[in-house]
Design a protein around this motif. Structure first.
Motif, PDB file in Angstrom:
ATOM      1  N   HIS A  70       0.836  -1.357  -0.001  1.00  0.00           N
ATOM      2  CA  HIS A  70      -0.016  -0.035   0.152  1.00  0.00           C
ATOM      3  C   HIS A  70       0.857   1.286   0.042  1.00  0.00           C
ATOM      4  CE1 HIS A  70      -3.270  -3.178   0.949  1.00  0.00           C
ATOM      5  NE2 HIS A  70      -3.685  -2.182   0.221  1.00  0.00           N
ATOM      6  N   LEU A  71       2.144   1.163   0.319  1.00  0.00           N
ATOM      7  CA  LEU A  71       3.150   2.326  -0.267  1.00  0.00           C
ATOM      8  C   LEU A  71       3.034   2.558  -1.626  1.00  0.00           C
ATOM      9  CD1 LEU A  71       4.894   4.527   0.899  1.00  0.00           C
ATOM     10  CD2 LEU A  71       6.652   2.777   1.262  1.00  0.00           C
ATOM     11  N   VAL A  72       3.107   1.436  -2.249  1.00  0.00           N
ATOM     12  CA  VAL A  72       3.131   1.767  -3.777  1.00  0.00           C
ATOM     13  C   VAL A  72       1.724   2.395  -4.051  1.00  0.00           C
ATOM     14  CG1 VAL A  72       2.889   0.314  -5.850  1.00  0.00           C
ATOM     15  CG2 VAL A  72       4.347  -0.380  -4.324  1.00  0.00           C
ATOM     16  N   VAL A  73       0.585   1.815  -3.563  1.00  0.00           N
ATOM     17  CA  VAL A  73      -0.800   2.564  -3.735  1.00  0.00           C
ATOM     18  C   VAL A  73      -0.619   3.772  -3.341  1.00  0.00           C
ATOM     19  CG1 VAL A  73      -3.130   2.393  -3.438  1.00  0.00           C
ATOM     20  CG2 VAL A  73      -1.968   0.200  -3.602  1.00  0.00           C
ATOM     21  N   GLY A 158      -4.465  -7.438  -0.657  1.00  0.00           N
ATOM     22  CA  GLY A 158      -3.472  -6.786  -1.912  1.00  0.00           C
ATOM     23  C   GLY A 158      -3.988  -7.393  -2.795  1.00  0.00           C
ATOM     24  N   ALA A 159      -4.656  -8.679  -3.056  1.00  0.00           N
ATOM     25  CA  ALA A 159      -5.029  -9.004  -4.629  1.00  0.00           C
ATOM     26  C   ALA A 159      -6.069  -8.073  -5.082  1.00  0.00           C
ATOM     27  CB  ALA A 159      -5.537 -10.491  -4.221  1.00  0.00           C
ATOM     28  N   LEU A 160      -6.978  -7.674  -4.367  1.00  0.00           N
ATOM     29  CA  LEU A 160      -8.161  -6.717  -4.548  1.00  0.00           C
ATOM     30  C   LEU A 160      -7.263  -5.317  -4.999  1.00  0.00           C
ATOM     31  CD1 LEU A 160     -10.525  -7.643  -1.860  1.00  0.00           C
ATOM     32  CD2 LEU A 160     -10.836  -7.769  -4.400  1.00  0.00           C
ATOM     33  N   ALA A 292      -0.664  11.738   5.877  1.00  0.00           N
ATOM     34  CA  ALA A 292      -1.669  12.090   6.712  1.00  0.00           C
ATOM     35  C   ALA A 292      -2.996  11.337   6.029  1.00  0.00           C
ATOM     36  CB  ALA A 292      -2.003  13.530   6.731  1.00  0.00           C
ATOM     37  N   GLU A 293      -3.316  11.620   4.954  1.00  0.00           N
ATOM     38  CA  GLU A 293      -4.296  10.937   4.332  1.00  0.00           C
ATOM     39  C   GLU A 293      -4.712   9.413   4.529  1.00  0.00           C
ATOM     40  OE1 GLU A 293      -8.004  11.015   2.169  1.00  0.00           O
ATOM     41  OE2 GLU A 293      -6.946  12.428   3.458  1.00  0.00           O
ATOM     42  N   PHE A 294      -3.353   8.715   4.211  1.00  0.00           N
ATOM     43  CA  PHE A 294      -3.304   7.350   4.552  1.00  0.00           C
ATOM     44  C   PHE A 294      -3.114   6.841   5.783  1.00  0.00           C
ATOM     45  CE2 PHE A 294      -3.014   7.425  -0.204  1.00  0.00           C
ATOM     46  CZ  PHE A 294      -3.035   6.016  -0.514  1.00  0.00           C
ATOM     47  N   ALA A 295      -2.848   7.806   6.679  1.00  0.00           N
ATOM     48  CA  ALA A 295      -2.825   7.200   8.351  1.00  0.00           C
ATOM     49  C   ALA A 295      -4.217   7.507   8.977  1.00  0.00           C
ATOM     50  CB  ALA A 295      -1.948   8.217   8.876  1.00  0.00           C
ATOM     51  N   ARG A 296      -4.891   8.302   8.352  1.00  0.00           N
ATOM     52  CA  ARG A 296      -6.208   8.794   9.129  1.00  0.00           C
ATOM     53  C   ARG A 296      -7.477   7.771   8.995  1.00  0.00           C
ATOM     54  NH1 ARG A 296     -10.638  10.792   6.717  1.00  0.00           N
ATOM     55  NH2 ARG A 296     -10.752  11.510   4.365  1.00  0.00           N
ATOM     56  N   VAL A 297      -8.158   7.484   9.932  1.00  0.00           N
ATOM     57  CA  VAL A 297      -9.153   6.732   9.949  1.00  0.00           C
ATOM     58  C   VAL A 297     -10.296   6.907   8.842  1.00  0.00           C
ATOM     59  CG1 VAL A 297     -10.577   7.831  11.631  1.00  0.00           C
ATOM     60  CG2 VAL A 297     -10.903   5.452  11.450  1.00  0.00           C
ATOM     61  N   HIS A 298     -10.664   5.982   7.966  1.00  0.00           N
ATOM     62  CA  HIS A 298     -11.736   6.235   7.114  1.00  0.00           C
ATOM     63  C   HIS A 298     -12.853   5.391   7.212  1.00  0.00           C
ATOM     64  CE1 HIS A 298      -9.301   8.531   4.093  1.00  0.00           C
ATOM     65  NE2 HIS A 298      -8.252   8.251   4.651  1.00  0.00           N
ATOM     66  N   ALA A 299     -12.818   4.475   8.163  1.00  0.00           N
ATOM     67  CA  ALA A 299     -13.830   3.625   8.612  1.00  0.00           C
ATOM     68  C   ALA A 299     -14.041   3.659   9.941  1.00  0.00           C
ATOM     69  CB  ALA A 299     -14.092   2.243   7.988  1.00  0.00           C
ATOM     70  N   ARG A 300     -14.927   4.198  10.572  1.00  0.00           N
ATOM     71  CA  ARG A 300     -14.994   4.209  12.066  1.00  0.00           C
ATOM     72  C   ARG A 300     -16.033   3.083  12.545  1.00  0.00           C
ATOM     73  NH1 ARG A 300     -12.530   8.063  14.430  1.00  0.00           N
ATOM     74  NH2 ARG A 300     -11.867   9.829  13.360  1.00  0.00           N
ATOM     75  N   GLY A 301     -15.712   2.850  13.901  1.00  0.00           N
ATOM     76  CA  GLY A 301     -16.428   1.710  14.424  1.00  0.00           C
ATOM     77  C   GLY A 301     -15.826   0.273  14.655  1.00  0.00           C
ATOM     78  N   THR A 302     -16.402  -0.911  14.405  1.00  0.00           N
ATOM     79  CA  THR A 302     -15.926  -2.080  15.066  1.00  0.00           C
ATOM     80  C   THR A 302     -15.574  -2.761  14.097  1.00  0.00           C
ATOM     81  OG1 THR A 302     -16.779  -1.961  17.316  1.00  0.00           O
ATOM     82  CG2 THR A 302     -16.116  -4.053  16.448  1.00  0.00           C
ATOM     83  N   GLU A 308     -11.596  -5.060  16.621  1.00  0.00           N
ATOM     84  CA  GLU A 308     -10.911  -3.707  16.793  1.00  0.00           C
ATOM     85  C   GLU A 308     -11.557  -2.760  16.248  1.00  0.00           C
ATOM     86  OE1 GLU A 308      -6.234  -4.924  16.361  1.00  0.00           O
ATOM     87  OE2 GLU A 308      -7.623  -5.791  14.582  1.00  0.00           O
ATOM     88  N   THR A 309     -11.272  -1.344  17.037  1.00  0.00           N
ATOM     89  CA  THR A 309     -11.901  -0.230  16.595  1.00  0.00           C
ATOM     90  C   THR A 309     -11.123   0.663  15.993  1.00  0.00           C
ATOM     91  OG1 THR A 309     -13.216  -0.564  18.760  1.00  0.00           O
ATOM     92  CG2 THR A 309     -13.277   1.744  17.953  1.00  0.00           C
ATOM     93  N   ASP A 310     -11.695   1.442  15.121  1.00  0.00           N
ATOM     94  CA  ASP A 310     -10.946   2.519  14.195  1.00  0.00           C
ATOM     95  C   ASP A 310      -9.663   2.246  13.779  1.00  0.00           C
ATOM     96  OD1 ASP A 310     -13.442   3.936  14.804  1.00  0.00           O
ATOM     97  OD2 ASP A 310     -12.473   5.414  16.030  1.00  0.00           O
ATOM     98  N   HIS A 311      -9.626   0.996  13.201  1.00  0.00           N
ATOM     99  CA  HIS A 311      -8.318   0.217  13.220  1.00  0.00           C
ATOM    100  C   HIS A 311      -7.768   0.577  11.714  1.00  0.00           C
ATOM    101  CE1 HIS A 311      -5.435  -2.926  13.820  1.00  0.00           C
ATOM    102  NE2 HIS A 311      -5.918  -3.653  12.912  1.00  0.00           N
ATOM    103  N   PHE A 312      -8.183   0.817  10.708  1.00  0.00           N
ATOM    104  CA  PHE A 312      -7.361   1.176   9.616  1.00  0.00           C
ATOM    105  C   PHE A 312      -7.589   2.601   9.244  1.00  0.00           C
ATOM    106  CE2 PHE A 312      -8.482  -3.174   9.313  1.00  0.00           C
ATOM    107  CZ  PHE A 312      -7.141  -3.863   9.053  1.00  0.00           C
ATOM    108  N   GLY A 313      -6.372   2.838   8.532  1.00  0.00           N
ATOM    109  CA  GLY A 313      -6.398   4.092   7.401  1.00  0.00           C
ATOM    110  C   GLY A 313      -6.725   3.646   6.052  1.00  0.00           C
ATOM    111  N   LEU A 314      -5.863   4.049   5.044  1.00  0.00           N
ATOM    112  CA  LEU A 314      -5.837   3.320   3.815  1.00  0.00           C
ATOM    113  C   LEU A 314      -4.830   2.322   3.665  1.00  0.00           C
ATOM    114  CD1 LEU A 314      -6.581   6.668   1.813  1.00  0.00           C
ATOM    115  CD2 LEU A 314      -8.306   4.846   2.467  1.00  0.00           C
ATOM    116  N   GLY A 315      -5.105   1.158   3.616  1.00  0.00           N
ATOM    117  CA  GLY A 315      -4.201  -0.021   3.444  1.00  0.00           C
ATOM    118  C   GLY A 315      -3.475  -0.151   4.394  1.00  0.00           C
ATOM    119  N   PHE A 316      -3.043   0.641   5.452  1.00  0.00           N
ATOM    120  CA  PHE A 316      -2.308   0.713   6.689  1.00  0.00           C
ATOM    121  C   PHE A 316      -3.129   0.439   7.823  1.00  0.00           C
ATOM    122  CE2 PHE A 316       0.240   3.198   3.673  1.00  0.00           C
ATOM    123  CZ  PHE A 316       1.199   2.382   3.459  1.00  0.00           C
ATOM    124  N   GLU A 317      -2.715  -0.118   8.908  1.00  0.00           N
ATOM    125  CA  GLU A 317      -3.203   0.037  10.162  1.00  0.00           C
ATOM    126  C   GLU A 317      -2.840   1.048  10.796  1.00  0.00           C
ATOM    127  OE1 GLU A 317      -3.449  -4.629  11.787  1.00  0.00           O
ATOM    128  OE2 GLU A 317      -1.383  -3.780  11.685  1.00  0.00           O
TER     129      GLU A 317
END
Length: 384
Positions: A70-73, A158-160, A292-302, A308-317
């Motif tokens: 996802h660094l490539v993405v 990763g395949a997707l 900052a965009e890839f680090a911030r939470v994009h899907a809130r909740g469980t 886990e809660t608010d676990h993902f940015g974009l591709g990254f944990e």
């Protein structure tokens, strides 16, 4: 195993060596671990311990691979090649089947597609080759309404995302990673391990649990047909065994972008350092806005798979959810053995800890020991 810590630390980082030694002393039969950190583009920690293991040794990294992919993405988004708010089906028409036509790339990369697995499961051979899961998932009915919730796409994210990259660029993520990241920075982190490097690779070792640990592992196991069981490919005729998966030469050779990467802590830390810092005279790969965009939470909740809660940015944990002392802008990814790599743009620290053996179960996640180790690195960096 020998618990003697080998390697070097820069002046001011002596406390990190002490913390690493304390971590090893508290582990039962730890067969090997590596710890590397960069600060402002300079390697300041380079430690290892374990029989037959040194700083150059390579291990299977499991989901740390997702960070490299996802660094490539992120670079393709930064370059304007990919648009996060375009529908995935705009790039990959077959993906629009079964009500997935409105899912955006942003939603896909933040694990909102509802495609954590396929009916009947995958074989190891299928999971090793990203194009096979992508083809099967394109026609799969999602397990929840896409874009309305999120859940860890453990073996397939990763395949997707990789198929989107392939449709737009004509190149695989593995090829782009080699060209833009691994080769220019001489990273010991491979999405496809060359056969000539096999002698440097050490097999993954299973945890031999105590009776108490065995009870906790059994209690945490998901039913094969539950979302977690599907996500970890436990519902088919060949349920995936993680140790066997990591030790498969086919998986290592093809470099599945979800879990097939091979490397060491030096490679993981250097990759994250290059993302946010000047390394060898090269400017940071990511602009502050992209990081900052890839680090911030994009899907809130469980998370519907892991809880886990608010676990993902974009591709990254988002490691801050497990380790609240971290800055909210930190991005990275853990691996199944308890390994972890991340970048902290605020302090310009890049961190990596890799392990050969699966970590004991913990209330604080599979990489809980990284809390003490990462804190010691950040304390030292703040004092330098």
């Amino acid at each position: 195993m020998s618990q003697d810590v080998q390697g070097t630390v820069a002046e001011g980082f002596e406390g990190v060596r002490e913390e690493f030694a304390a971590f090893l002393a508290g582990e039962r039969d730890e067969p090997g671990a590596q710890l590397v950190a960069y600060h402002r583009g300079r390697r300041v920690v380079d430690l290892w311990a374990g029989d037959g293991l040194d700083g150059d040794s390579l291990t299977s990294l499991f989901s740390i691979t997702k960070g490299a992919a996802h660094l490539v993405v992120a670079l393709l988004v930064q370059d304007g090649v990919l648009d996060l708010d375009r529908e995935v089906a705009f790039y990959w028409s077959e993906f629009g089947a079964e009500g997935k036509d409105r899912l955006t790339l942003r939603e896909l990369i933040s694990h909102q597609a509802g495609l954590v697995g396929v009916d009947g499961g995958f074989t190891t051979e299928e999971l090793a080759d990203d194009r096979v899961p992508a083809e099967r998932l394109a026609g799969q009915k999602p397990l929840w309404e896409p874009g309305t919730a999120y859940g860890y796409h453990a073996f397939v994210i990763g395949a997707l995302t990789g198929e989107v990259v392939r449709r737009v660029t004509g190149r695989s993520v593995q090829e782009l990673y080699e060209e833009r990241l691994r080769s220019p920075y001489d990273l010991d982190l491979y999405l496809g391990l060359p056969e000539e490097l096999e002698p440097r690779w050490l097999p993954v070792l299973p945890l031999v649990p105590t009776p108490e640990q065995a009870e906790r592992i059994a209690a945490a196991a998901a039913a094969p047909d539950a979302l977690k069981g599907v996500a970890f490919n436990q519902h088919g005729p060949q349920p995936t065994d993680l140790v066997a998966f990591g030790n498969s030469r086919l998986v290592r050779a093809l470099g599945s972008t979800s879990a097939g990467g091979v490397g060491n802590a030096r490679g993981v830390a250097r990759m994250y350092a290059a993302a946010i810092s000047t390394v060898d005279g090269r400017p940071p790969l990511l602009t502050p806005a992209t990081a900052a965009e890839f680090a911030r939470v994009h899907a809130r909740g469980t998370d519907l798979v892991t809880g886990e809660t608010d676990h993902f940015g974009l591709g990254f944990e988002r490691p801050v959810e497990q380790f609240p002392f971290l800055d909210p802008g930190v991005f990275g990814h853990s691996g199944a053995t308890g390994s972890l790599g991340f970048a902290d743009p605020a302090s310009e620290v890049a961190y990596a800890c890799t392990r050969r053996r699966f970590a004991p179960p913990s209330d604080h996640g599979p990489s809980a020991e990284n809390g003490r180790l990462a804190q010691s690195v950040l304390r030292a960096a703040a004092g330098v």
